[in-house]
Design a protein around this motif. Structure first.
Motif, short mmCIF file in Angstrom:
data_model
loop_
_atom_site.label_atom_id
_atom_site.label_comp_id
_atom_site.label_asym_id
_atom_site.label_seq_id
_atom_site.Cartn_x
_atom_site.Cartn_y
_atom_site.Cartn_z
N ARG A 87 -4.48 11.01 -3.68
CA ARG A 87 -4.54 9.56 -3.88
C ARG A 87 -4.37 9.23 -5.35
O ARG A 87 -4.66 10.03 -6.23
N CYS A 88 -3.93 8.01 -5.61
CA CYS A 88 -3.75 7.51 -6.97
C CYS A 88 -5.08 7.56 -7.73
O CYS A 88 -6.14 7.27 -7.17
N SER A 89 -5.01 7.93 -9.01
CA SER A 89 -6.20 8.02 -9.85
C SER A 89 -6.65 6.68 -10.41
O SER A 89 -7.73 6.59 -11.00
N SER A 90 -5.85 5.64 -10.26
CA SER A 90 -6.22 4.33 -10.78
C SER A 90 -7.45 3.82 -10.01
O SER A 90 -7.49 3.91 -8.78
N LYS A 91 -8.43 3.33 -10.74
CA LYS A 91 -9.69 2.91 -10.13
C LYS A 91 -9.47 1.94 -8.97
O LYS A 91 -8.83 0.90 -9.12
N GLY A 92 -10.01 2.32 -7.81
CA GLY A 92 -9.96 1.47 -6.64
C GLY A 92 -8.64 1.48 -5.88
O GLY A 92 -8.52 0.81 -4.86
N CYS A 93 -7.67 2.23 -6.32
CA CYS A 93 -6.37 2.25 -5.64
C CYS A 93 -6.40 3.25 -4.49
O CYS A 93 -6.63 4.44 -4.71
N THR B 18 -4.47 16.77 -14.92
CA THR B 18 -3.54 15.95 -14.16
C THR B 18 -4.22 14.71 -13.61
O THR B 18 -5.30 14.80 -13.04
N TRP B 19 -3.57 13.58 -13.82
CA TRP B 19 -3.93 12.35 -13.12
C TRP B 19 -2.81 12.09 -12.14
O TRP B 19 -1.63 12.36 -12.44
N LEU B 20 -3.15 11.54 -10.99
CA LEU B 20 -2.15 11.21 -9.99
C LEU B 20 -1.92 9.71 -9.98
O LEU B 20 -2.84 8.94 -10.25
N ALA B 21 -0.69 9.31 -9.69
CA ALA B 21 -0.36 7.88 -9.72
C ALA B 21 0.57 7.50 -8.58
O ALA B 21 1.47 8.26 -8.22
#
Length: 81
Positions: A13-19, A42-45
Motif C-alpha cells: 500500500r501507498c506510504s502516504s498517511k491515510g492513503c 523504501t517508501w511506497l507510493a
C-alpha cells in the motif's frame, strides 16, 4: 512502508498517511546521517502521491531512486553487530 521479506507486491500500500491505494512506485532513499552508504530504505507510493513523497525526500537530500514496485529492494534492516 517498505516491502518486507515475504510480502507480496499486491499487498503493498501507498506510504502516504491515510492513503489506501495500492503502491505502484518504490521511492528508494537513504539518510546519510543515520545509514551506511549502501543501506537503502523504501517508501511506497501510488501514482497520486509519487511526486509529493519524492519531493519530501528530495528536499532533505535522501532520495536515491524511484522504481516500479516490482523492482523494489528488500530492506534487510540495519547490520547486526
Amino acid at each position: 512502508m517498505a516491502l518486507l521479506p515475504g510480502e507480496a507486491e499486491d499487498e503493498a500500500r501507498c506510504s502516504s498517511k491515510g492513503c489506501p491505494a495500492d503502491a505502484v512506485w518504490a521511492l528508494v532513499w537513504n539518510n546519510p546521517r543515520l545509514h551506511t552508504p549502501d543501506r537503502r530504505k523504501t517508501w511506497l507510493a501510488c501514482d497520486e502521491h509519487r511526486v509529493t513523497l519524492a519531493d519530501f525526500l528530495t528536499a532533505r537530500g535522501f532520495l536515491r531512486d524511484v522504481v516500479p514496485v516490482a523492482e523494489a529492494p528488500v530492506d534487510p534492516g540495519p547490520p547486526r553487530l
